[in-house]
Motif scaffolding. Structure first.
Motif, PDB file in Angstrom:
ATOM      1  N   TYR A 123       6.559  -2.875  11.561  1.00  0.00           N
ATOM      2  CA  TYR A 123       6.917  -1.470  11.348  1.00  0.00           C
ATOM      3  C   TYR A 123       8.199  -1.363  10.519  1.00  0.00           C
ATOM      4  CZ  TYR A 123       8.205   3.371  12.094  1.00  0.00           C
ATOM      5  OH  TYR A 123       8.559   4.682  11.878  1.00  0.00           O
ATOM      6  N   GLN A 124       9.166  -2.213  10.800  1.00  0.00           N
ATOM      7  CA  GLN A 124      10.433  -2.164  10.085  1.00  0.00           C
ATOM      8  C   GLN A 124      10.254  -2.503   8.604  1.00  0.00           C
ATOM      9  OE1 GLN A 124       9.986  -3.519  13.114  1.00  0.00           O
ATOM     10  NE2 GLN A 124      11.172  -2.026  14.273  1.00  0.00           N
ATOM     11  N   ARG A 125       9.379  -3.477   8.321  1.00  0.00           N
ATOM     12  CA  ARG A 125       9.121  -3.820   6.915  1.00  0.00           C
ATOM     13  C   ARG A 125       8.445  -2.653   6.188  1.00  0.00           C
ATOM     14  NH1 ARG A 125       8.377  -8.965   9.293  1.00  0.00           N
ATOM     15  NH2 ARG A 125       6.141  -8.578   9.666  1.00  0.00           N
ATOM     16  N   LYS A 126       7.497  -2.036   6.867  1.00  0.00           N
ATOM     17  CA  LYS A 126       6.850  -0.873   6.260  1.00  0.00           C
ATOM     18  C   LYS A 126       7.836   0.287   6.129  1.00  0.00           C
ATOM     19  CE  LYS A 126       3.114  -0.496   8.897  1.00  0.00           C
ATOM     20  NZ  LYS A 126       1.777   0.028   9.294  1.00  0.00           N
ATOM     21  N   GLY A 127       8.716   0.420   7.113  1.00  0.00           N
ATOM     22  CA  GLY A 127       9.718   1.475   7.063  1.00  0.00           C
ATOM     23  C   GLY A 127      10.670   1.310   5.906  1.00  0.00           C
ATOM     24  N   LEU A 128      11.066   0.066   5.638  1.00  0.00           N
ATOM     25  CA  LEU A 128      11.966  -0.187   4.520  1.00  0.00           C
ATOM     26  C   LEU A 128      11.257   0.090   3.199  1.00  0.00           C
ATOM     27  CD1 LEU A 128      14.626  -1.055   3.363  1.00  0.00           C
ATOM     28  CD2 LEU A 128      14.001  -3.455   3.771  1.00  0.00           C
ATOM     29  N   ALA A 129       9.989  -0.349   3.096  1.00  0.00           N
ATOM     30  CA  ALA A 129       9.213  -0.071   1.890  1.00  0.00           C
ATOM     31  C   ALA A 129       9.058   1.440   1.695  1.00  0.00           C
ATOM     32  CB  ALA A 129       7.847  -0.737   1.967  1.00  0.00           C
ATOM     33  N   TYR A 130       8.848   2.159   2.792  1.00  0.00           N
ATOM     34  CA  TYR A 130       8.708   3.615   2.728  1.00  0.00           C
ATOM     35  C   TYR A 130       9.993   4.264   2.211  1.00  0.00           C
ATOM     36  CZ  TYR A 130       8.131   8.443   4.314  1.00  0.00           C
ATOM     37  OH  TYR A 130       8.067   9.816   4.371  1.00  0.00           O
ATOM     38  N   GLY A 179       0.814  -1.209   0.000  1.00  0.00           N
ATOM     39  CA  GLY A 179       0.000   0.000   0.000  1.00  0.00           C
ATOM     40  C   GLY A 179       0.847   1.258   0.000  1.00  0.00           C
ATOM     41  N   ILE A 180       1.928   1.247   0.763  1.00  0.00           N
ATOM     42  CA  ILE A 180       2.855   2.379   0.793  1.00  0.00           C
ATOM     43  C   ILE A 180       3.446   2.607  -0.588  1.00  0.00           C
ATOM     44  CG2 ILE A 180       5.118   3.113   1.654  1.00  0.00           C
ATOM     45  CD1 ILE A 180       4.327   1.807   4.339  1.00  0.00           C
ATOM     46  N   LEU A 181       3.837   1.540  -1.241  1.00  0.00           N
ATOM     47  CA  LEU A 181       4.449   1.653  -2.574  1.00  0.00           C
ATOM     48  C   LEU A 181       3.442   2.133  -3.610  1.00  0.00           C
ATOM     49  CD1 LEU A 181       6.525  -1.619  -2.375  1.00  0.00           C
ATOM     50  CD2 LEU A 181       7.498   0.663  -2.697  1.00  0.00           C
ATOM     51  N   ARG A 182       2.210   1.675  -3.510  1.00  0.00           N
ATOM     52  CA  ARG A 182       1.196   2.084  -4.488  1.00  0.00           C
ATOM     53  C   ARG A 182       0.944   3.592  -4.417  1.00  0.00           C
ATOM     54  NH1 ARG A 182      -1.457  -1.582  -7.441  1.00  0.00           N
ATOM     55  NH2 ARG A 182      -1.323  -3.783  -6.825  1.00  0.00           N
ATOM     56  N   ILE A 183       0.900   4.131  -3.205  1.00  0.00           N
ATOM     57  CA  ILE A 183       0.634   5.562  -3.060  1.00  0.00           C
ATOM     58  C   ILE A 183       1.886   6.395  -3.313  1.00  0.00           C
ATOM     59  CG2 ILE A 183      -0.027   7.363  -1.415  1.00  0.00           C
ATOM     60  CD1 ILE A 183      -1.856   5.233  -0.101  1.00  0.00           C
ATOM     61  N   ASN A 184       2.973   6.063  -2.639  1.00  0.00           N
ATOM     62  CA  ASN A 184       4.170   6.907  -2.715  1.00  0.00           C
ATOM     63  C   ASN A 184       4.909   6.789  -4.041  1.00  0.00           C
ATOM     64  OD1 ASN A 184       3.482   7.433  -0.090  1.00  0.00           O
ATOM     65  ND2 ASN A 184       5.292   6.503   0.822  1.00  0.00           N
TER      66      ASN A 184
END
Length: 276
Positions: A169-176, A97-102
């Motif tokens: 959180y760390q996985r989302k942080g890396l994707a971010y 989801g982070i990748l789709r938006i950002n």
């Protein structure tokens, strides 16, 4: 014909603050996901003497971006686009989801708006100083071009890379961080692609800013504050002014680069305040 400035993620934070620094002879279009929030922001701008409109848009969906382009183009000539829509690790969602938006959202915004923009116009893509903290071996730059040719493979490969981290959180942080590194790369790519058409493209990378999103990240990302020159978070109005300045047509030779506006925290962490 009136000139139009479009700001995604313009319902609050640095996007709304950027609008306040734009010339008042421009029509401001604020976009975001929640109409009630946008309407409040429009009312605030109108009280300051701006002509402003609200238009909902989900930048992770190309069709929604096309509707935003059509709406804005119907008001006049689109002169400035500030793409500040984005999500961070502390917000609800997944790495995909982070990748789709950002990431993909940046592709859609740049591609669709550039189709109608004329010489002398500007696109500013908002990244983050988190784009600078990744070791080079983690950055999957060879995957980046797939964002334009095979979105699903692009997502799969980067989501898999984000799985290297332990913890949600760390996985989302890396994707971010990867998504924001991609934004810098893509803005630079677009600068050279759109430059011959007279469309200037640049990115800007904020540090930790005292917005709703920034305050959510303070618990885990607050360590960066101590590395900044003044050891504080940035103010939304400071970033708003920076965005408006970068997007100003008079700043015509600023293209194909990233403006790192993080209070010096990146340089502090890497050199000047590096722990011995």
């Amino acid at each position: 014909m009136a000139n139009v400035c479009v700001i995604t993620g313009g319902g609050s934070g640095m996007g709304l603050e950027a609008a306040k620094f734009m010339p008042k002879d421009k029509i401001i279009v604020l976009s975001g996901r929640t109409m009630s929030k946008l309407e409040g922001a429009v009312a605030e701008l109108e009280s300051l003497g701006f002509t402003a409109y609200a238009k909902t848009c989900d930048t992770s969906k190309r069709e929604s971006v096309k509707e935003l382009v059509e709406f804005a183009a119907g008001l006049g000539e689109i002169k400035n686009v500030i793409n500040s829509a984005g999500v961070s690790p502390a917000m609800k969602g997944t790495p995909e989801g982070i990748l789709r938006i950002n990431a993909l959202g940046t592709v859609y915004i740049n591609q669709e708006f550039s189709k109608v923009m004329k010489p002398g116009s500007v696109i500013v893509d908002v990244s983050s100083n988190s784009a600078y903290i990744l070791p080079s071996f983690i950055i999957p730059k060879k995957v980046y071009p797939l964002a334009e040719t095979n979105e699903e493979v692009f997502l799969q490969k980067i989501v898999k890379r984000s799985g290297m981290a332990k913890g949600e959180y760390q996985r989302k942080g890396l994707a971010y961080s990867i998504s924001k590194n991609f934004v810098i790369w893509y803005a630079q790519k677009c600068a050279y692609e759109y430059g011959p058409k007279g469309i200037r493209v640049v990115s800007l990378s904020p540090g930790l800013i005292a917005t709703d999103m920034g305050n959510l990240e303070k618990e885990d990302g607050g360590m960066l504050i101590g590395f900044s020159a003044e050891e504080r978070m940035g103010k939304p109005e400071e970033l708003g002014y920076a965005l408006a300045t970068v997007a100003d047509e008079r700043n015509g030779y600023l293209a194909g680069v990233d403006v790192l506006c993080d209070g010096g925290s990146t340089n502090g962490m890497k050199e000047f305040k590096k722990k011995k």
